[in-house]
Design a protein around this motif. Sequence first.
Motif, PDB file in Angstrom:
ATOM      1  N   ALA A  95      11.496  53.364  -5.198  1.00  0.00           N
ATOM      2  CA  ALA A  95      10.696  54.174  -6.116  1.00  0.00           C
ATOM      3  C   ALA A  95       9.651  53.311  -6.817  1.00  0.00           C
ATOM      4  CB  ALA A  95      11.607  54.848  -7.140  1.00  0.00           C
ATOM      5  N   ARG A 104       6.729  52.667  -4.525  1.00  0.00           N
ATOM      6  CA  ARG A 104       5.829  53.812  -4.382  1.00  0.00           C
ATOM      7  C   ARG A 104       4.868  53.901  -5.562  1.00  0.00           C
ATOM      8  NH1 ARG A 104      10.642  56.345  -2.644  1.00  0.00           N
ATOM      9  NH2 ARG A 104      10.858  57.508  -4.600  1.00  0.00           N
ATOM     10  N   ASP A 150      14.206  59.834  -8.812  1.00  0.00           N
ATOM     11  CA  ASP A 150      13.085  60.770  -8.734  1.00  0.00           C
ATOM     12  C   ASP A 150      11.926  60.248  -9.574  1.00  0.00           C
ATOM     13  OD1 ASP A 150      11.428  62.934  -8.463  1.00  0.00           O
ATOM     14  OD2 ASP A 150      12.538  64.226  -9.850  1.00  0.00           O
ATOM     15  N   SER A 197       8.782  61.894  -9.240  1.00  0.00           N
ATOM     16  CA  SER A 197       7.773  62.900  -8.921  1.00  0.00           C
ATOM     17  C   SER A 197       7.545  63.904 -10.044  1.00  0.00           C
ATOM     18  CB  SER A 197       8.184  63.654  -7.646  1.00  0.00           C
ATOM     19  OG  SER A 197       9.421  64.330  -7.841  1.00  0.00           O
ATOM     20  N   THR A 198       8.080  63.641 -11.229  1.00  0.00           N
ATOM     21  CA  THR A 198       7.890  64.589 -12.322  1.00  0.00           C
ATOM     22  C   THR A 198       6.436  64.547 -12.802  1.00  0.00           C
ATOM     23  OG1 THR A 198       8.432  62.998 -14.066  1.00  0.00           O
ATOM     24  CG2 THR A 198      10.267  64.183 -13.048  1.00  0.00           C
ATOM     25  N   ARG A 200       3.910  61.232 -12.939  1.00  0.00           N
ATOM     26  CA  ARG A 200       2.635  61.232 -12.206  1.00  0.00           C
ATOM     27  C   ARG A 200       1.462  60.990 -13.151  1.00  0.00           C
ATOM     28  NH1 ARG A 200       4.868  65.770  -9.393  1.00  0.00           N
ATOM     29  NH2 ARG A 200       3.520  67.164 -10.598  1.00  0.00           N
TER      30      ARG A 200
END
Length: 222
Positions: free
Chosen positions: A33, A36, A108, A110-111, A115
């Motif tokens: 993560a 990314r 996670d 991607s919240t 972002r």
Amino acid sequence: MRRVLCLELLALGLLAACVTVNVYFPAAEAEQAADRIIDAVTSKPAAQPQESKPQEQKPPAEPSQAPPQSSGLAPAAPRAAAALLAAAARVLDSLVPAAYAQASANVDVSTPQIRAITDSLHQRHAELQKYFASGAIGLTADGLVGVRDQNAVPLAERATVKQLVAEHNRDLAALYAEIARANGHPEWEADIRRIFARRWVERGAQPGWYYQDSSGKWVPKG
């Protein structure tokens, strides 16, 4: 017989009650993560997942022959005891995998909040790059950015650099806290920060950029 049955059921009940969910910190998933996000901030191509090697197929085991069954029927009490124990064992078998499934966790990132922070870091990173390259600023051991040599910054730009660094650090601190919070484990923040601190150097920094080693000394990346 009834007393033995009660003791066996009690033992199974106690064992089931002891099944706890041991949530561990998923370091490998957190590192992926982090990569990314670092790629998004520095505009590098996204990391490609490593292909897993196919596992060798083992030949199916030959079915074992069951011992000859007696033609007589077992007494009612042993049959009932065996049925109850088998049912309790099935319940226990269903509890253990569920506990391990809950213990694992994907990180996670991607919240909407994460972002938004990532976009802010990306926009500011472009402004900070020349100061990283000159050695004026560097990556600190705690996953932030620090002013290393203000003399490498023109006098007219020093206030701007300090402001950029302060804003960047606020975003970084918010990022680490938000990742931990978004995944339901605020206590992971220190571990997430530690992984990011290492990956900013290994993946995000360019050769010649300065970073702090474990002793706090500024060293250039080779």
